[in-house]
Design an enzyme around this catalytic site. Structure first.
Site, PDB file in Angstrom:
ATOM      1  N   GLU A 123      -3.048   5.080  -6.727  1.00 22.41           N
ATOM      2  CA  GLU A 123      -4.328   4.359  -6.745  1.00 22.41           C
ATOM      3  C   GLU A 123      -5.299   4.995  -7.733  1.00 22.41           C
ATOM      4  O   GLU A 123      -6.005   4.295  -8.467  1.00 22.41           O
ATOM      5  CB  GLU A 123      -4.928   4.329  -5.341  1.00 22.41           C
ATOM      6  CG  GLU A 123      -4.163   3.456  -4.356  1.00 22.41           C
ATOM      7  CD  GLU A 123      -4.770   3.446  -2.972  1.00 22.41           C
ATOM      8  OE1 GLU A 123      -4.532   2.478  -2.234  1.00 22.41           O
ATOM      9  OE2 GLU A 123      -5.476   4.416  -2.623  1.00 22.41           O
ATOM     10  N   LEU A 162      -4.912   8.634   8.584  1.00 23.20           N
ATOM     11  CA  LEU A 162      -3.647   7.902   8.595  1.00 23.20           C
ATOM     12  C   LEU A 162      -3.337   7.390  10.000  1.00 23.20           C
ATOM     13  O   LEU A 162      -3.192   8.180  10.936  1.00 23.20           O
ATOM     14  CB  LEU A 162      -2.512   8.804   8.104  1.00 23.20           C
ATOM     15  CG  LEU A 162      -1.128   8.159   7.990  1.00 23.20           C
ATOM     16  CD1 LEU A 162      -1.147   7.040   6.954  1.00 23.20           C
ATOM     17  CD2 LEU A 162      -0.084   9.198   7.630  1.00 23.20           C
ATOM     18  N   ASP A 171      -4.559  -1.619  -4.019  1.00 23.48           N
ATOM     19  CA  ASP A 171      -4.698  -1.137  -2.638  1.00 23.48           C
ATOM     20  C   ASP A 171      -3.293  -0.983  -2.072  1.00 23.48           C
ATOM     21  O   ASP A 171      -2.522  -1.951  -2.056  1.00 23.48           O
ATOM     22  CB  ASP A 171      -5.512  -2.134  -1.813  1.00 23.48           C
ATOM     23  CG  ASP A 171      -5.749  -1.649  -0.389  1.00 23.48           C
ATOM     24  OD1 ASP A 171      -5.790  -0.416  -0.194  1.00 23.48           O
ATOM     25  OD2 ASP A 171      -5.887  -2.486   0.522  1.00 23.48           O
ATOM     26  N   ARG A 187      -8.552   2.991  -8.992  1.00 22.94           N
ATOM     27  CA  ARG A 187      -9.192   2.393  -7.824  1.00 22.94           C
ATOM     28  C   ARG A 187     -10.489   3.137  -7.520  1.00 22.94           C
ATOM     29  O   ARG A 187     -10.537   4.371  -7.515  1.00 22.94           O
ATOM     30  CB  ARG A 187      -8.281   2.451  -6.608  1.00 22.94           C
ATOM     31  CG  ARG A 187      -9.050   2.019  -5.361  1.00 22.94           C
ATOM     32  CD  ARG A 187      -8.231   1.795  -4.149  1.00 22.94           C
ATOM     33  NE  ARG A 187      -9.090   1.373  -3.045  1.00 22.94           N
ATOM     34  CZ  ARG A 187      -8.652   1.029  -1.855  1.00 22.94           C
ATOM     35  NH1 ARG A 187      -7.362   1.037  -1.601  1.00 22.94           N
ATOM     36  NH2 ARG A 187      -9.499   0.673  -0.910  1.00 22.94           N
ATOM     37  N   PRO A 207       1.559   2.465  13.324  1.00 20.57           N
ATOM     38  CA  PRO A 207       1.500   1.327  12.412  1.00 20.57           C
ATOM     39  C   PRO A 207       0.052   1.012  12.006  1.00 20.57           C
ATOM     40  O   PRO A 207      -0.894   1.379  12.721  1.00 20.57           O
ATOM     41  CB  PRO A 207       2.076   0.170  13.229  1.00 20.57           C
ATOM     42  CG  PRO A 207       2.852   0.809  14.322  1.00 20.57           C
ATOM     43  CD  PRO A 207       2.128   2.079  14.637  1.00 20.57           C
ATOM     44  N   HIS A 208      -0.097   0.333  10.873  1.00 20.55           N
ATOM     45  CA  HIS A 208      -1.432  -0.014  10.405  1.00 20.55           C
ATOM     46  C   HIS A 208      -2.147  -0.809  11.501  1.00 20.55           C
ATOM     47  O   HIS A 208      -1.615  -1.805  12.018  1.00 20.55           O
ATOM     48  CB  HIS A 208      -1.342  -0.844   9.129  1.00 20.55           C
ATOM     49  CG  HIS A 208      -2.659  -1.013   8.435  1.00 20.55           C
ATOM     50  ND1 HIS A 208      -3.635  -1.860   8.904  1.00 20.55           N
ATOM     51  CD2 HIS A 208      -3.157  -0.427   7.321  1.00 20.55           C
ATOM     52  CE1 HIS A 208      -4.689  -1.801   8.097  1.00 20.55           C
ATOM     53  NE2 HIS A 208      -4.416  -0.933   7.127  1.00 20.55           N
ATOM     54  N   ARG A 261     -10.871  -4.150  -5.669  1.00 13.78           N
ATOM     55  CA  ARG A 261     -10.089  -2.981  -6.033  1.00 13.78           C
ATOM     56  C   ARG A 261      -9.010  -3.361  -7.049  1.00 13.78           C
ATOM     57  O   ARG A 261      -8.487  -4.479  -7.016  1.00 13.78           O
ATOM     58  CB  ARG A 261      -9.443  -2.339  -4.800  1.00 13.78           C
ATOM     59  CG  ARG A 261      -8.405  -3.196  -4.123  1.00 13.78           C
ATOM     60  CD  ARG A 261      -8.359  -2.995  -2.627  1.00 13.78           C
ATOM     61  NE  ARG A 261      -9.476  -3.616  -1.949  1.00 13.78           N
ATOM     62  CZ  ARG A 261      -9.590  -3.688  -0.634  1.00 13.78           C
ATOM     63  NH1 ARG A 261      -8.668  -3.174   0.142  1.00 13.78           N
ATOM     64  NH2 ARG A 261     -10.629  -4.266  -0.075  1.00 13.78           N
ATOM     65  N   ASP A 292      -1.293   0.326   1.319  1.00 15.43           N
ATOM     66  CA  ASP A 292      -1.422   0.720   2.726  1.00 15.43           C
ATOM     67  C   ASP A 292      -0.043   0.957   3.330  1.00 15.43           C
ATOM     68  O   ASP A 292       0.879   0.153   3.139  1.00 15.43           O
ATOM     69  CB  ASP A 292      -2.119  -0.377   3.537  1.00 15.43           C
ATOM     70  CG  ASP A 292      -3.589  -0.515   3.194  1.00 15.43           C
ATOM     71  OD1 ASP A 292      -4.223   0.511   2.917  1.00 15.43           O
ATOM     72  OD2 ASP A 292      -4.092  -1.659   3.197  1.00 15.43           O
TER      73      ASP A 292
END
Length: 280
Positions: A197, A230, A214, A202, A233-234, A211, A216
């Site tokens: 990034e 962090l 990105d 970014r 899972p997202h 941006r 993720d």
């Protein structure tokens, strides 16, 4: 059929340690390793090319111990594990133990040892861009991922144009998903993605804002963690159609480790929810 190749107490000579004498004179190190792999084809064909040549592995370990120089045997063990995973594609995971029988601690002991385990992790990423040449930005990010020897089998979904999510006063996004195998651990992977990034310029001025790129971490094996920088899972992936649609293209039957549902089921349920923030 899963199998193991076990190497026990391979004696090597190297120059690892904090003391100058250790770096100059060297000493004996004893290496053990356990390699996990699918041996089905090897058993079926009885052919050497369908398994891992343990002689080559032993010589690689000896060369690494002899030709590298580390203060810590932890670093040496990590290097051996990573190099074997990279050099022998059939190996899924590895356990390495490094023993230092002549450790200079001025007490009687048999040996000092450290051990590490490494494996190829299955990872899914979200990728998006709405500044500059979004297509080129995403292609550059994927190219950098493929260039790292710590990654393999990098695949990207079709890219889709979507409305902005959260912060509305910005251009439409180009979004997709990426799957890969990596020997990096979650924090290592996070730092690796942040460097990409940075290289693609970014700037983080507005939350959910415009941006150039990105990246993720969405899923990392079945790993679950909640840390300040962090979360896996997202946490918002199941509310985002621009995440779920490309993920389902890559692996619709992948099971979310917390919801215990397939991604295709989660996406179908989201589409049936009234009032969800639609971006497609």
């Amino acid at each position: 059929m899963n199998g193991e190749i076990i190497i026990k107490s391979l004696e090597c000579f190297g120059f690892h340690g904090v003391l100058e004498e250790e770096k100059k004179l060297g000493q004996k190190f004893v290496i053990s390793a356990k390699l996990n792999l699918d041996v089905s084809k090897a058993v079926e064909t009885d052919a050497c090319e369908n398994t891992v040549n343990y002689s080559e592995v032993c010589h690689m370990i000896s060369d690494i111990v002899r030709d590298t120089n580390y203060n810590l045997i932890e670093s040496l063990a990590d290097r051996i594990a990573k190099e074997i995973l990279i050099a022998f594609p059939l190996v899924d995971s590895i356990y390495v133990k490094v023993e230092k029988p002549w450790a200079p601690i001025k007490l009687g002991l048999d040996t000092v040892a450290v051990a590490t385990e490494k494996k190829w992790h299955n990872v899914y990423l979200g990728v998006g861009s709405n500044l500059g040449d979004s297509q080129a930005n995403i292609e550059s990010a994927v190219k950098m991922m493929k260039a790292s020897e710590y990654n393999k089998d990098v695949m990207i979904s079709n890219l889709i144009k979507t409305k902005p999510y959260g912060y509305k006063e910005q251009d439409d996004f180009l979004n997709g998903a990426i799957s890969l195998k990596t020997i990096m651990e979650p924090k290592e992977l996070l730092h690796f993605l942040q460097k990409i990034e940075e290289e693609l310029q970014r700037i983080r001025n507005i939350h959910w804002g415009p941006r150039t790129i990105d990246l993720d971490v969405l899923l990392f094996d079945d790993f679950v963690t909640v840390e300040q920088d962090l979360v896996i899972p997202h946490p918002d992936m199941c509310n985002r159609d621009f995440v779920l649609k490309p993920l389902c293209e890559l692996n619709p039957y992948l099971v979310h480790p917390l919801k215990k549902k397939r991604l295709c089921e989660i996406y179908s349920e989201l589409q049936q929810e009234r009032g969800y923030e639609k971006t497609l």
